[in-house]
Enzyme design. Sequence first.
Site, PDB file in Angstrom:
ATOM      1  CG  ASP A  58      67.405 -20.958  50.474  1.00  0.00           C
ATOM      2  OD1 ASP A  58      68.402 -20.425  50.971  1.00  0.00           O
ATOM      3  OD2 ASP A  58      66.324 -21.068  51.075  1.00  0.00           O
TER       4      ASP A  58
ATOM      5  CB  VAL B 162      59.291 -16.346  51.134  1.00  0.00           C
ATOM      6  CG1 VAL B 162      59.781 -14.951  51.441  1.00  0.00           C
ATOM      7  CG2 VAL B 162      60.358 -17.140  50.398  1.00  0.00           C
TER       8      VAL B 162
HETATM    9  C1  PRP Z   1      62.817 -25.897  47.651  1.00  0.00           C
HETATM   10  C2  PRP Z   1      62.670 -25.150  46.347  1.00  0.00           C
HETATM   11  C3  PRP Z   1      63.903 -25.524  45.591  1.00  0.00           C
HETATM   12  C4  PRP Z   1      64.921 -25.734  46.662  1.00  0.00           C
HETATM   13  C5  PRP Z   1      65.831 -24.540  46.748  1.00  0.00           C
HETATM   14  O1  PRP Z   1      62.331 -27.202  47.486  1.00  0.00           O
HETATM   15  O2  PRP Z   1      61.500 -25.534  45.674  1.00  0.00           O
HETATM   16  O3  PRP Z   1      63.730 -26.707  44.834  1.00  0.00           O
HETATM   17  O4  PRP Z   1      64.207 -25.911  47.901  1.00  0.00           O
HETATM   18  O5  PRP Z   1      66.766 -24.659  47.776  1.00  0.00           O
HETATM   19  P1  PRP Z   1      68.338 -24.798  47.529  1.00  0.00           P
HETATM   20  O6  PRP Z   1      68.742 -23.761  46.546  1.00  0.00           O
HETATM   21  O7  PRP Z   1      68.918 -24.552  48.914  1.00  0.00           O
HETATM   22  O8  PRP Z   1      68.619 -26.198  47.066  1.00  0.00           O
HETATM   23  P2  PRP Z   1      61.843 -28.111  48.704  1.00  0.00           P
HETATM   24  O9  PRP Z   1      62.896 -29.103  49.056  1.00  0.00           O
HETATM   25  O10 PRP Z   1      61.338 -27.258  49.816  1.00  0.00           O
HETATM   26  O11 PRP Z   1      60.667 -28.936  48.030  1.00  0.00           O
HETATM   27  P3  PRP Z   1      59.224 -28.434  47.537  1.00  0.00           P
HETATM   28  O12 PRP Z   1      59.446 -27.597  46.292  1.00  0.00           O
HETATM   29  O13 PRP Z   1      58.509 -29.700  47.230  1.00  0.00           O
HETATM   30  O14 PRP Z   1      58.603 -27.641  48.662  1.00  0.00           O
END
Ligand code: PRP
Length: 181
Positions: free
Chosen positions: A109, A160
Amino acid sequence: MLLPTDYWDESKIKVMIDEELLQEKIVQLAQQITDDYQGKTIHLLCILKGSVLFCADLMKSIKLPLEVSFMSLSSYGDQQESSGQVQFLSQLPPELKHQHILIVEDIVDSGLTLTKLTEVMHRELTPASLKIASLLFKPKKLKYPLNIDYLGFSIEDRFVIGYGLDYAQKYRNLPYIGVLE
Ligand code: PRP
């Protein structure tokens, strides 16, 4: 809050990438990885929790000697926007030292998570090689430039869910990528 999280209503979810297309792309990525890592043992690093389904399906189609490790990271908590900080909820797996490592992510992201993680990994693990596979990428949200070696789909900037991705920890079990309407 878009939906209560204590009931199940798939009629509120619009399919963005269906199961068939997901699986087709994952097999293609696995084939590309198999070709690129010939003669090597590949060490997958599955980033929990979101990558669990992608990693499981990807590794089934990689035809190479393969090991898998897991790390738990969090930058979003239960929010829809990144907190701007990456929490290492588990330690770097020491067995990855000097290995050919492929990080497996569900989504890039802002790029913050993988930028921080790869910095630490280069420093602490001195890998023989370090590459990234991500199922999804939101180009419009990228703040920390990052090279994704194996990418499934570039998507528009929508929140998503499904196939590992959550909304307040729910909906990870959908077999497709969807958008909450
Ligand atoms: C989400 C996803 C990535 C990260 C991407 O993890 O799994 O690891 O965010 O976002 P970024 O590029 O802005 O850093 P999340 O913190 O939601 O944890 P999860 O996978 O346990 O849901």
